[in-house]
Design an enzyme around this catalytic site. Structure first.
Site, mmCIF file in Angstrom:
data_model
loop_
_atom_site.group_PDB
_atom_site.id
_atom_site.type_symbol
_atom_site.label_atom_id
_atom_site.label_comp_id
_atom_site.label_asym_id
_atom_site.label_seq_id
_atom_site.Cartn_x
_atom_site.Cartn_y
_atom_site.Cartn_z
ATOM 1 N N CYS A 74 17.429 63.178 71.084
ATOM 2 C CA CYS A 74 16.850 62.089 71.853
ATOM 3 C C CYS A 74 15.328 62.217 71.871
ATOM 4 C CB CYS A 74 17.400 62.138 73.272
ATOM 5 S SG CYS A 74 16.788 60.839 74.343
ATOM 6 N N GLU A 117 21.890 54.522 73.946
ATOM 7 C CA GLU A 117 20.888 53.699 74.633
ATOM 8 C C GLU A 117 21.445 53.064 75.910
ATOM 9 O OE1 GLU A 117 17.865 54.204 73.867
ATOM 10 O OE2 GLU A 117 18.483 55.286 72.066
ATOM 11 N N HIS A 120 21.151 55.514 78.590
ATOM 12 C CA HIS A 120 19.815 55.534 79.199
ATOM 13 C C HIS A 120 19.690 54.464 80.282
ATOM 14 C CE1 HIS A 120 17.601 58.555 77.001
ATOM 15 N NE2 HIS A 120 17.932 58.032 75.830
#
Length: 144
Positions: A74, A117, A120
């Site tokens: 990441c 993603e 996140h």
């Protein structure tokens, strides 16, 4: 809304930041925005194709299939990679910047990128998905 100037500005910042990075995807929280916008372009990695450059607002994973443990890294944790259980296929739906609903069926590396993603956006890092810090977390090799 995707077409509002604030969302457009976030998308532009995400695209500019991704272009300047070695990564293939980025979520707004990674660059300081508390909004649900991601960019994904796995074609930046040699040998990968996927759907090309995707900007998605309010992405939701509709379904997941297959399971695989793989090494993941990441941009937010640049010094480490880890073994993470992800799904091999993901159907993702969200809004394009023009407000259209977009539904994508992804597989392989692209499915991983979308799952990563969306994590996140939900406040998770890949570190949160590692089973054991002692056996599944690895320091990246640095050149020099």
């Amino acid at each position: 809304m995707p077409s509002d100037p604030a969302t457009q500005a976030v998308a532009k910042d995400l695209l500019d930041t991704l272009a300047a990075s070695p990564g293939v995807a980025l979520a707004a929280p990674q660059i300081g925005y508390a909004v649900r916008v991601i960019v994904v372009d796995v074609s930046r990695k040699k040998g990968e194709k996927g759907h090309g450059l995707i900007v998605m607002v309010n992405p939701v994973i509709l379904s997941l299939e297959g399971r695989k443990i793989l090494r993941e890294g990441c941009l937010s944790v640049p010094d480490y990679t880890g073994n993470v259980l992800r799904h091999e296929q993901a159907v993702v739906e969200g809004l394009a910047l023009d407000g259209r609903v977009v539904t994508l069926t992804t597989s392989g590396f692209e499915a991983l990128a979308f799952q990563h993603e969306v994590d996140h956006l939900n406040g998770l890092l890949f570190l949160d998905r590692i089973q054991s810090l002692s056996t599944d977390l690895f320091r990246r090799k640095t050149s020099g």
